[in-house]
Design an enzyme around this catalytic site. Structure first.
Site, short mmCIF file in Angstrom:
data_model
loop_
_atom_site.label_atom_id
_atom_site.label_comp_id
_atom_site.label_asym_id
_atom_site.label_seq_id
_atom_site.Cartn_x
_atom_site.Cartn_y
_atom_site.Cartn_z
N GLU A 178 6.43 -9.10 5.45
CA GLU A 178 6.59 -9.71 4.14
C GLU A 178 7.73 -9.00 3.44
O GLU A 178 7.66 -7.79 3.19
CB GLU A 178 5.30 -9.60 3.31
CG GLU A 178 4.16 -10.47 3.80
CD GLU A 178 3.43 -9.85 4.96
OE1 GLU A 178 2.98 -10.61 5.85
OE2 GLU A 178 3.30 -8.62 5.01
N CYS A 207 3.84 -10.51 -4.53
CA CYS A 207 3.79 -10.89 -3.12
C CYS A 207 3.10 -12.23 -2.96
O CYS A 207 2.16 -12.54 -3.68
CB CYS A 207 3.04 -9.81 -2.32
SG CYS A 207 2.98 -10.16 -0.56
N CYS A 209 -0.14 -10.70 0.04
CA CYS A 209 -1.18 -9.79 -0.47
C CYS A 209 -1.32 -9.98 -1.97
O CYS A 209 -1.04 -9.08 -2.77
CB CYS A 209 -0.86 -8.34 -0.11
SG CYS A 209 0.84 -7.84 -0.38
N HIS A 228 -2.90 -7.31 -5.91
CA HIS A 228 -2.17 -6.99 -7.14
C HIS A 228 -2.92 -7.48 -8.37
O HIS A 228 -2.87 -6.84 -9.43
CB HIS A 228 -0.77 -7.59 -7.09
CG HIS A 228 0.14 -6.89 -6.13
ND1 HIS A 228 0.59 -5.61 -6.33
CD2 HIS A 228 0.67 -7.30 -4.94
CE1 HIS A 228 1.35 -5.25 -5.32
NE2 HIS A 228 1.42 -6.25 -4.46
N ARG A 271 -2.89 -2.57 3.12
CA ARG A 271 -1.78 -1.71 3.54
C ARG A 271 -1.88 -0.31 2.98
O ARG A 271 -1.04 0.53 3.26
CB ARG A 271 -0.45 -2.35 3.15
CG ARG A 271 -0.13 -3.58 3.97
CD ARG A 271 0.95 -4.44 3.32
NE ARG A 271 1.17 -5.64 4.11
CZ ARG A 271 0.41 -6.75 4.03
NH1 ARG A 271 -0.61 -6.79 3.18
NH2 ARG A 271 0.67 -7.80 4.78
N SER A 310 3.63 -0.07 0.47
CA SER A 310 4.89 -0.04 1.20
C SER A 310 5.98 0.73 0.47
O SER A 310 6.99 1.10 1.07
CB SER A 310 5.37 -1.46 1.52
OG SER A 310 4.52 -2.06 2.48
N CYS A 325 5.22 -4.65 3.69
CA CYS A 325 5.21 -5.71 2.69
C CYS A 325 6.22 -5.31 1.63
O CYS A 325 5.89 -4.71 0.63
CB CYS A 325 3.82 -5.88 2.08
SG CYS A 325 3.73 -7.28 0.96
N CYS A 334 7.58 -10.55 -1.66
CA CYS A 334 7.13 -11.86 -1.19
C CYS A 334 8.15 -12.44 -0.22
O CYS A 334 9.32 -12.48 -0.51
CB CYS A 334 7.00 -12.83 -2.36
SG CYS A 334 6.06 -12.19 -3.72
#
Length: 560
Positions: free
Chosen positions: A14, A61, A64, A68, A472, A495, A539, A542
């Site tokens: 992502e 994103c 995921c 968030h 993640r 990430s 990730c 998005c």
């Protein structure tokens, strides 16, 4: 003679990620991780209403998304000390667990497995031998000879069409591929099957969240998912039965297919337990609150330093001062103003693009540090924290698979270790989802119908942080509220920790560090680099697969 290899973009992730490495005698000697897209949502959130932040924040994103929303709503609740009714906690926990199941299935089969499975070899497989192999591993079903013949037929038709799409840039036939044709056919057939099962998990999330991706049911103080067993317009017996059905189907797939495939892969590529070692520092936060105050959690968190197997610091809840006060972000090598390390409450995302220069600035990703240490977050961190804080399920799973594969906990600091840990987390998420579905039904049956604690944003100035142990890794949203508006907002995502560039002391982040000493079989096809990077499930922001409809290159690998 040293060479420079650039992979841009890294696909099957992502977001937009560029990896540069220096190679000497086909071994990686230096590495740089570059996030290639500016996010900017923190800036957009300034001046917005705190109670609306979660609906903006989950647009970080397109995959995921739930995570968030959860971290954002928790940041406001933490700032205002808001209690969440048990039904609200259970419904959130149920969505979190089912989203994790879907996320891990997608990662293993659709984002990572093609680094290990040679699809072109499938056409050489004997369907009868493949069927015998499959039935020796599991009684899941769909493993007949005709089933595998049909998969081969679909694959041949796809290859003959010449329209390979996202598969066109695969390193098929690479000498680092080790599976037999039958093993390749088995895993590729499960790649196709997994498309249906990840969808079932996503549908279950949508029953509660209203839609997926981007759930619609959060409010400060709980959820907006009305619960009434006798009302057709609310979450009722029929809806809960549908969730249980889909949850059971996905859980069966994880237990009988995903984990068996993962063990097969780990056994065939056993050397990858010694490749891809990262910084050796880990962090995970508690998850799945059990009470209205968010002080008790189903699984606890922890911090590990210097490769220690013993936990450095246990994290019991999200108000841990040691956790909150020791996070900083440096922009020394990132395209932002204010390069000095700052705590997220004081942080800024003021962009200043100066071009790619790995000796100066080379990424949109900041460098988070905990007590000035680069640190890895993700499933390895969570399973180690669970193991060392006495979570019975995690300990049982790790001990079982350690025995099965003849490994110990030190082997999880590796490319294969990350894949294996993610499988444990998928199993744990499935068990957890069933647990909270039962708890929700029991609580409703006991007469508790509350699902939200309506909360107005008061005047004044407040700071809060919302933590969430996402698929993640550790996710944190820091919010500063002033006069009922957002004064500042900073998200430190998993990430960001893992894809971190060097900091002001020149210390590499986990991606970069884990590539050092990787041996490449073919420098023009750096498959080994992709295996390690994909093991983190990057990730960056998005994104979906990059496809050129005109058949042009979607990935450029430059060897200089």
């Amino acid at each position: 003679m040293s060479k420079k290899i650039t992979i841009d973009p890294v696909t099957r992730i992502e977001g937009h990620l560029r990896i540069d490495v220096e190679v000497d005698n086909d071994r990686v000697t230096n590495a740089w991780s570059s996030a290639q897209m500016f996010r900017g949502i923190e800036t957009i959130l300034k001046g917005k209403r705190p109670e609306d932040a979660w609906s903006y924040a989950q647009r970080f994103c397109g995959v995921c998304t739930t995570v968030h929303a959860i971290a954002s709503i928790r940041s406001v609740e933490n700032a205002l000390n808001v209690q969440v009714p048990l039904n609200g906690q259970y419904l959130r926990n149920l969505m979190i667990a089912m989203h994790s199941m879907q996320d891990h299935i997608v990662h293993f089969y659709h984002l990572s497995a093609l680094d290990w499975v040679d699809i072109t070899s499938c056409l050489k497989a004997d369907p009868k031998k493949t069927s015998l192999l499959a039935e020796s591993m599991s009684d899941f079903g769909g493993h007949g000879v005709d089933d595998f013949k049909n998969v081969q037929k679909k694959l041949k038709h796809f290859v003959d069409s010449g329209r390979l799409g996202i598969f066109a840039s695969g390193y098929w036939g690479h000498q680092a591929m080790k599976l037999s044709p039958e093993e390749n056919l088995l895993l590729f057939s499960h790649y196709l099957t997994a498309l249906d099962y990840q969808k079932k998990a996503a549908q279950a999330v949508a029953v509660i969240g209203g839609k997926n991706p981007h759930i619609q049911n959060l409010v400060v103080g709980g959820v907006a998912t009305a619960v009434n067993m006798d009302n057709m317009a609310t979450l009722n017996v029929e809806r809960l039965s549908l969730i249980r059905k889909k949850l059971g189907e996905v859980k069966k797939f994880i237990d009988k297919v995903y984990m068996n495939d993962l063990v097969l892969l780990a056994d065939r590529y056993r050397e990858w337990f010694d490749i891809g070692q990262s910084v050796g520092n880990y962090i995970a936060v508690p998850e799945y609150p059990l009470d209205i105050h968010s002080k008790e959690f189903l699984i606890q968190g922890g911090i590990f330093f210097n490769g220690e197997q013993n936990i450095h610091h246990k994290i019991l809840d999200h108000s841990d001062d040691y956790l909150i006060n020791n996070i900083t972000e440096s922009s020394e090598f990132a395209w932002y103003n204010n390069p000095a390390p700052l705590h997220p409450w004081e942080g800024s995302s003021d962009p200043r693009f100066t071009g790619y220069d790995h000796d100066s600035k080379y990424t949109w990703c900041k460098a988070p540090r905990f007590k000035e240490k680069a640190i890895e977050t993700g499933p390895v961190a969570q399973i180690l924290a669970g193991y060392h804080t006495g979570n019975e399920f995690i300990k049982r799973e790790i001990d079982f698979y350690n025995s099965t594969l003849s490994i110990d906990n030190s082997k999880y600091n590796s490319t294969m270790g990350r894949l294996l840990a993610r499988g444990y987390r998928a199993k744990f998420s499935a068990e957890t989802a069933e647990y909270f579905l039962d708890k929700l039904i029991e609580n409703i049956a006991a007469g508790d119908s509350d699902y939200a604690n309506p909360t107005e944003i008061p005047s004044g100035e407040y700071k809060g942080v919302g933590f969430h142990e996402a698929p993640r890794g550790m996710l944190s949203h820091f919010i500063h509220i002033k006069n009922k508006k957002i004064e500042n907002y900073q998200a430190v995502v998993p990430s960001t920790w893992n894809a971190s560039p060097r900091d002001e002391n020149g210390v590499m982040g986990p991606y970069e560090n884990s590539l050092i000493n990787t041996q490449l079989a073919e420098t023009e096809k750096p498959l080994e680099i992709l295996r390690t990077i994909h093991s983190y499930d990057p990730c960056i922001a998005c994104a979906v697969h990059a496809v050129d409809p005109d058949g042009g290159d979607i990935v450029k690998v430059k060897v200089l």
